[in-house]
Design a protein around this motif. Structure first.
Motif, PDB file in Angstrom:
ATOM      1  N   HIS A  45       0.859  -1.185   0.000  1.00  0.00           N
ATOM      2  CA  HIS A  45       0.000   0.000   0.000  1.00  0.00           C
ATOM      3  C   HIS A  45       0.896   1.236   0.000  1.00  0.00           C
ATOM      4  CE1 HIS A  45      -2.670  -3.161   1.262  1.00  0.00           C
ATOM      5  NE2 HIS A  45      -2.104  -3.237   2.453  1.00  0.00           N
ATOM      6  N   TYR A  80       1.088   5.631   0.689  1.00  0.00           N
ATOM      7  CA  TYR A  80       0.494   6.777   1.353  1.00  0.00           C
ATOM      8  C   TYR A  80       1.220   8.053   0.918  1.00  0.00           C
ATOM      9  CZ  TYR A  80      -1.416   3.172   4.369  1.00  0.00           C
ATOM     10  OH  TYR A  80      -2.063   2.060   4.831  1.00  0.00           O
ATOM     11  N   ALA A  95      -1.984  14.437   8.277  1.00  0.00           N
ATOM     12  CA  ALA A  95      -1.959  12.984   8.450  1.00  0.00           C
ATOM     13  C   ALA A  95      -1.756  12.307   7.096  1.00  0.00           C
ATOM     14  CB  ALA A  95      -3.287  12.515   9.061  1.00  0.00           C
ATOM     15  N   LEU A 109      -4.214   7.511   2.245  1.00  0.00           N
ATOM     16  CA  LEU A 109      -4.053   6.292   1.444  1.00  0.00           C
ATOM     17  C   LEU A 109      -4.155   6.635  -0.040  1.00  0.00           C
ATOM     18  CD1 LEU A 109      -3.802   3.163   1.445  1.00  0.00           C
ATOM     19  CD2 LEU A 109      -6.311   3.082   1.472  1.00  0.00           C
ATOM     20  N   GLN A 161       4.001   0.437   2.317  1.00  0.00           N
ATOM     21  CA  GLN A 161       3.676  -0.344   3.513  1.00  0.00           C
ATOM     22  C   GLN A 161       3.318  -1.750   3.087  1.00  0.00           C
ATOM     23  OE1 GLN A 161      -0.122   0.299   5.111  1.00  0.00           O
ATOM     24  NE2 GLN A 161       0.159  -1.193   6.724  1.00  0.00           N
ATOM     25  N   PHE A 188       6.208  -0.045   7.550  1.00  0.00           N
ATOM     26  CA  PHE A 188       6.251   1.043   6.583  1.00  0.00           C
ATOM     27  C   PHE A 188       7.637   1.146   5.972  1.00  0.00           C
ATOM     28  CE2 PHE A 188       2.219   3.194   6.967  1.00  0.00           C
ATOM     29  CZ  PHE A 188       1.742   2.812   8.223  1.00  0.00           C
ATOM     30  N   VAL A 203      -0.524   4.208  14.754  1.00  0.00           N
ATOM     31  CA  VAL A 203       0.704   4.441  13.991  1.00  0.00           C
ATOM     32  C   VAL A 203       1.335   5.708  14.540  1.00  0.00           C
ATOM     33  CG1 VAL A 203       1.689   4.918  11.713  1.00  0.00           C
ATOM     34  CG2 VAL A 203      -0.281   3.367  11.921  1.00  0.00           C
ATOM     35  N   GLN A 231       4.677   8.690  14.616  1.00  0.00           N
ATOM     36  CA  GLN A 231       5.685   9.363  13.808  1.00  0.00           C
ATOM     37  C   GLN A 231       6.505  10.277  14.722  1.00  0.00           C
ATOM     38  OE1 GLN A 231       4.195  11.738  10.472  1.00  0.00           O
ATOM     39  NE2 GLN A 231       6.033  11.231   9.292  1.00  0.00           N
ATOM     40  N   LEU A 244       6.987   6.911   9.374  1.00  0.00           N
ATOM     41  CA  LEU A 244       5.866   6.266  10.027  1.00  0.00           C
ATOM     42  C   LEU A 244       6.280   4.929  10.623  1.00  0.00           C
ATOM     43  CD1 LEU A 244       3.203   6.869   7.228  1.00  0.00           C
ATOM     44  CD2 LEU A 244       3.513   8.195   9.326  1.00  0.00           C
ATOM     45  N   TRP A 269       4.289   1.569  12.449  1.00  0.00           N
ATOM     46  CA  TRP A 269       3.108   0.890  12.970  1.00  0.00           C
ATOM     47  C   TRP A 269       3.393   0.447  14.399  1.00  0.00           C
ATOM     48  CZ3 TRP A 269       2.193  -4.135  14.667  1.00  0.00           C
ATOM     49  CH2 TRP A 269       0.851  -4.486  14.826  1.00  0.00           C
ATOM     50  N   HIS A 282      -1.120   8.498  15.774  1.00  0.00           N
ATOM     51  CA  HIS A 282      -2.346   8.512  14.978  1.00  0.00           C
ATOM     52  C   HIS A 282      -3.109   7.212  15.180  1.00  0.00           C
ATOM     53  CE1 HIS A 282      -1.077  11.888  12.312  1.00  0.00           C
ATOM     54  NE2 HIS A 282       0.126  11.335  12.357  1.00  0.00           N
ATOM     55  N   GLU A 327      -8.647   0.346   9.326  1.00  0.00           N
ATOM     56  CA  GLU A 327      -8.141  -0.617   8.360  1.00  0.00           C
ATOM     57  C   GLU A 327      -9.201  -0.940   7.321  1.00  0.00           C
ATOM     58  OE1 GLU A 327      -6.507  -4.015  10.291  1.00  0.00           O
ATOM     59  OE2 GLU A 327      -5.725  -4.918   8.443  1.00  0.00           O
ATOM     60  N   LEU A 328      -8.809  -0.927   6.066  1.00  0.00           N
ATOM     61  CA  LEU A 328      -9.729  -1.219   4.972  1.00  0.00           C
ATOM     62  C   LEU A 328     -10.047  -2.715   4.963  1.00  0.00           C
ATOM     63  CD1 LEU A 328     -10.945   0.531   2.715  1.00  0.00           C
ATOM     64  CD2 LEU A 328      -8.992  -0.104   1.295  1.00  0.00           C
ATOM     65  N   ALA A 375      -4.173  -1.920   4.990  1.00  0.00           N
ATOM     66  CA  ALA A 375      -4.314  -0.620   4.333  1.00  0.00           C
ATOM     67  C   ALA A 375      -5.187   0.267   5.211  1.00  0.00           C
ATOM     68  CB  ALA A 375      -4.946  -0.780   2.952  1.00  0.00           C
ATOM     69  N   PHE A 376      -4.689   1.438   5.552  1.00  0.00           N
ATOM     70  CA  PHE A 376      -5.380   2.332   6.472  1.00  0.00           C
ATOM     71  C   PHE A 376      -5.977   3.494   5.693  1.00  0.00           C
ATOM     72  CE2 PHE A 376      -3.985  -0.306   9.663  1.00  0.00           C
ATOM     73  CZ  PHE A 376      -2.622  -0.457   9.667  1.00  0.00           C
ATOM     74  N   ASP A 377      -7.315   3.519   5.599  1.00  0.00           N
ATOM     75  CA  ASP A 377      -7.959   4.490   4.720  1.00  0.00           C
ATOM     76  C   ASP A 377      -8.429   5.756   5.419  1.00  0.00           C
ATOM     77  OD1 ASP A 377     -11.428   3.415   4.368  1.00  0.00           O
ATOM     78  OD2 ASP A 377     -10.048   3.186   6.063  1.00  0.00           O
ATOM     79  N   TRP A 400      -7.461   8.301   8.789  1.00  0.00           N
ATOM     80  CA  TRP A 400      -6.498   8.607   9.830  1.00  0.00           C
ATOM     81  C   TRP A 400      -6.980   9.787  10.660  1.00  0.00           C
ATOM     82  CZ3 TRP A 400      -1.084   6.798   9.822  1.00  0.00           C
ATOM     83  CH2 TRP A 400      -0.819   5.844   8.828  1.00  0.00           C
ATOM     84  N   GLY A 401      -6.670   9.765  11.956  1.00  0.00           N
ATOM     85  CA  GLY A 401      -6.871  10.943  12.765  1.00  0.00           C
ATOM     86  C   GLY A 401      -5.682  11.878  12.627  1.00  0.00           C
ATOM     87  N   GLN A 402      -5.828  13.073  13.152  1.00  0.00           N
ATOM     88  CA  GLN A 402      -4.752  14.074  13.057  1.00  0.00           C
ATOM     89  C   GLN A 402      -3.628  13.810  14.056  1.00  0.00           C
ATOM     90  OE1 GLN A 402      -4.207  16.473  10.675  1.00  0.00           O
ATOM     91  NE2 GLN A 402      -5.845  15.272   9.722  1.00  0.00           N
TER      92      GLN A 402
END
Lengths: 112, 120
Positions: free
Chosen positions: A36, A38, A45, A48, A91, A103, B37, B39, B45, B47, B95, B99-100, B106-108, B110-112
């Protein structure tokens, strides 16, 4: 230290095509696990961009495309635009790690 | 609107604890796996941890295993991360991410993020 390696930076002029590589191994990409991608704009943030190697979520322009071969994957950006200047991360899943998701090291795309 | 909002970050001394929360709205929370996740400032990034839809399966990065615990309360549409024995290297923006279902990992959404600073 990430198990997925990306070039630290790539650059291109507006309108050009750039590609970002993501190199893994037999325990992740080479084992057939999906990749994937990003996009992370400054101060925001991650978003995707590509899932399942080559699928675009709704709303992502078709200028972005993904592919996978062997132990590597690639993200291509065609018709480069100023708003594409961002950090990009690949990722995948890694079977050698206790926590399975990993990642890439990240690539900064600069639009000249 | 589909949204994730994290809270609970702050400044804590090495060895201390914090509990992060993530409030979900705009979607059926218990249809989705969720992850944290992080940073670190100026870094990439990483996980941290993930949990399946009903909390029956969890996973952790080696860097936090045995110190962090992920959980969820589907009745409250909330995800949590209990962080104990914090270290300087845990300093990061955390964050939560959805998950998709069609593409595990795959993370579709996200929070700030919420900032955690571990410092004496």
């Amino acid at each position: 230290q990430s198990v997925l390696t990306q070039p630290p930076s790539v650059s291109g002029a507006p309108g050009q095509r750039v590609t970002i590589s993501c190199t893994g191994s037999s325990s992740n990409i080479g084992a057939g696990y999906d990749v994937h991608w990003y996009q992370q704009l400054p101060g925001t943030a991650p978003k995707l961009l590509i899932y399942g190697n080559s699928n675009r979520p709704s709303g992502v322009p078709d200028r972005f495309s993904g592919s996978k071969s062997g132990t590597s994957a690639s993200l291509a950006i065609s018709g480069l635009q100023a708003e594409d200047e961002a950090d990009y991360y690949c990722q995948s899943y890694d079977s050698s790690l206790s926590g399975p998701y990993v990642f890439g090291t990240g690539t900064k795309v600069t639009v000249l | 609107e589909v949204q994730l909002v994290e809270s609970g970050g702050g400044v804590v001394r090495p060895g201390g604890s914090l509990r992060l929360s993530c409030a979900a709205s705009g979607f059926t929370f218990d249809d989705y796996g969720m992850s944290w996740v992080r940073q670190a400032p100026g870094k990439g990034l990483e996980w941290v941890s993930g949990i399946n839809w009903n909390g029956g399966s969890t996973g952790y990065a080696d860097s936090v295993k045995g110190r962090f615990t992920i959980s969820r309360d589907n009745a409250k549409n909330s995800l949590y991360l209990q962080m104990n024995s914090l270290r300087a290297e845990d300093t990061a923006l955390y964050h939560c991410a959805r998950e998709l279902p069609a593409a595990p990992g795959a993370f579709d959404i996200w929070g700030q993020g919420t900032m955690v600073t571990v410092s004496s």
